[in-house]
Design an enzyme around this catalytic site. Structure first.
Site, PDB file in Angstrom:
ATOM      1  N   GLU A 270      32.522  49.312  50.632  1.00  0.00           N
ATOM      2  CA  GLU A 270      32.161  50.581  49.985  1.00  0.00           C
ATOM      3  C   GLU A 270      30.921  51.203  50.646  1.00  0.00           C
ATOM      4  O   GLU A 270      29.967  50.506  50.975  1.00  0.00           O
ATOM      5  CB  GLU A 270      31.880  50.302  48.508  1.00  0.00           C
ATOM      6  N   LYS A 327      37.002  57.869  44.424  1.00  0.00           N
ATOM      7  CA  LYS A 327      36.823  56.999  43.263  1.00  0.00           C
ATOM      8  C   LYS A 327      36.897  57.804  41.968  1.00  0.00           C
ATOM      9  O   LYS A 327      36.222  58.828  41.821  1.00  0.00           O
ATOM     10  CB  LYS A 327      35.483  56.268  43.360  1.00  0.00           C
ATOM     11  N   CYS A 380      34.839  49.236  43.965  1.00  0.00           N
ATOM     12  CA  CYS A 380      33.833  48.502  43.183  1.00  0.00           C
ATOM     13  C   CYS A 380      34.199  48.382  41.710  1.00  0.00           C
ATOM     14  O   CYS A 380      35.024  47.577  41.320  1.00  0.00           O
ATOM     15  CB  CYS A 380      32.463  49.157  43.372  1.00  0.00           C
TER      16      CYS A 380
END
Length: 508
Positions: A270, A327, A380
């Site tokens: 990430e 995301k 994440c």
């Protein structure tokens, strides 16, 4: 169940905090699986002794405070990255997090004591506890960290169960097997029946590993790159490109295993590239050269119409951006601030956001087309939510999780996050490729077991063949609805004695 005199001296509420703290030792990295049944038996016995629903609520809340206060101690780590600015917030963040999550448990204990009568209160507690844990996974964007399945993961039986019932179903099974045991003196038969039924059901489940250890593998070789960039140094102008150079070297390196084959797909963590995707042309030639004919999946930030996104990009061997995922499930107070205008007055912004207003969420959950097949990207925090994985528009060939666990410190946080990744893989019957900045990067097979990994806080790369997926699991088809139904059924059955008594009084 009568507690020993030495324990009674602590008082029921002090003992509840202690039992919660003890149960937290079942979480990674300690993973002491034996503490969970002991702590649950203690809290069940204490619950049965509570004279009023208000006392029961206090008991459940304090039990949760002990559990979450110790189990989520890693929550203070992000505030230490810039300790001069944010360090003072760390203890308050832990207290608010532990106290807030414990309200769910306090509510379950209160409702169970309110509805149930006598020994039926335990059945009500199991049902309500299951419901509030489901709520904890969904309400206010959800935070299902430190769920009961994570406590029991060191046992192979959990990885055998989650493909069928999911993590919340495992929690209900645990409570059904353990809590009624406190009634063993008064009602030995009814106390042991649930435990026996759960044990038989678990024994019937197939093994959480392929027969003989022969795991079917695809033809694709993947490389996971772990740069090990400390969060305090990751964005420093004088160091950030040093970590990129490290990743370029690992990407170009000769194969370390997997039959000596060059990787077909290389995965970086990430936000691994410290610039915006909008300016990727500056580094594109270096990426193409290092990839040496492989596709590259990397984490990066990007800007579009004034909105900043935390993204995953698939780049072809020729340097073309083939696919991009933004995301969707952002971290509150980390990647964005709820009520941002209010917090701006105090100069407080999201810890992990690079833009003043924080990140903007993506608009579509989608699969990424890669040379290794269709991948469901998780960035994440998204790997914590079983419902996010179940929300895929179609069944992927594998899961890919890119993360920066440097935020979580070096003790419990990264390992607890890894456990949740294992659960997501097992729930879906899909392999997972997990690339983490500081670790633990891992290849997780579709049974939820670690096939290969890089140690925490080490720099390196890992080559491995991608495992083949299993057929769709029952949980991938049903989600959490069976767990909701069972929890509601338990609550309904536990309320029957109260209804019967009320009916008799009415007839009288």
């Amino acid at each position: 169940m009568n507690l020993p005199p030495v324990l009674r001296k602590a008082g029921p509420f002090g003992l509840a905090v202690g039992a919660g703290a003890l149960m937290a030792q079942g979480l990674a990295p300690v993973s002491a699986i034996w503490v969970m049944p002991l702590a649950l038996l203690v809290i069940a016995a204490l619950f049965q002794s509570m004279p009023t629903p208000r006392h029961a609520a206090a008991l459940g809340w304090l039990f949760g405070c002990g559990y979450f206060g110790f189990g989520l101690s890693w929550i203070m780590e992000p505030f230490q990255v810039d300790a001069a600015t944010y360090g003072w917030m760390a203890p308050f963040a832990l207290m608010l997090m532990a106290g807030g999550l414990s309200l769910f448990w306090g509510l379950a204990f209160w409702a169970a004591a309110r509805l149930g009568r006598g020994d039926w209160r335990l059945l009500a507690l199991i049902g309500f506890w299951g419901l509030v844990e489901l709520a904890r996974a969904y309400v206010l964007t959800g935070f299902p960290w430190a769920g009961f399945a994570q406590l029991a993961l060191p046992g192979d039986v959990v990885l055998r169960a989650v493909p069928w019932v999911g993590s919340h179903g495992v929690m209900l099974a645990i409570l059904l097997a353990i809590l009624p045991v406190v009634l063993i003196r008064q009602r030995p038969f009814w106390a042991l029946v649930p435990a026996v039924l759960v044990a038989v059901a678990m024994a019937w489940l197939p093994e959480a590993r392929p027969f003989g250890g022969n795991l079917p593998l695809t033809e694709q070789t993947v490389r996971l790159v772990q740069p090990n960039a400390p969060q305090a140094e990751k964005w420093l102008p004088e160091k950030r490109w040093l970590f990129v150079q490290r990743m370029l070297e690992y990407t170009a390196a000769e194969p370390d295993r997997a039959g000596g084959r060059r990787p077909d797909l290389v995965i970086w963590p990430e936000t691994s590239i410290p610039t915006l995707q909008n300016y990727i042309d500056e580094i594109r030639p270096a990426l193409i050269k290092a990839a040496r004919g492989a596709e590259l999946l990397y984490g990066i930030q990007r800007e579009e119409n004034g909105r900043y996104m935390n993204s995953a990009v698939v780049m072809s061997a020729e340097g073309e951006a083939l696919d991009i995922y933004d995301k969707m499930h952002l971290v509150p107070f980390g990647e964005y601030m709820p009520l941002p205008k209010l917090w701006e007055r105090f100069g407080v912004f999201g810890l992990a956001s690079r833009a003043k207003g924080g990140y903007a969420p993506g608009t579509q959950r989608r699969l990424l087309d890669t040379i290794a097949g269709r991948a469901l990207p998780l960035i994440c925090y998204e790997g914590v939510f079983a419902q996010d994985v179940n929300a895929a528009p179609a069944r992927p060939d594998y899961l890919v999780l890119i993360t920066n666990d440097a935020w979580f410190g070096s003790y419990s946080g990264p390992y607890q996050h890894l456990v949740q990744a294992q659960l997501r893989a097992a729930e879906q019957g899909l392999p997972m490729l997990r690339a983490a900045n500081t670790g633990v990067s891992a290849v997780i097979d579709p049974y939820g077991q670690l096939r290969d990994s890089l140690l925490l806080n080490t720099a390196g790369y890992l080559d491995a063949r991608l495992p083949e997926p299993l057929p769709p699991t029952l949980y991938s088809r049903t989600g959490d609805w069976p767990a909701v139904f069972v929890a509601l059924l338990l609550v309904g059955v536990s309320g029957l004695p109260r209804l019967v008594v009320k009916r008799r009084r009415t007839l009288a």
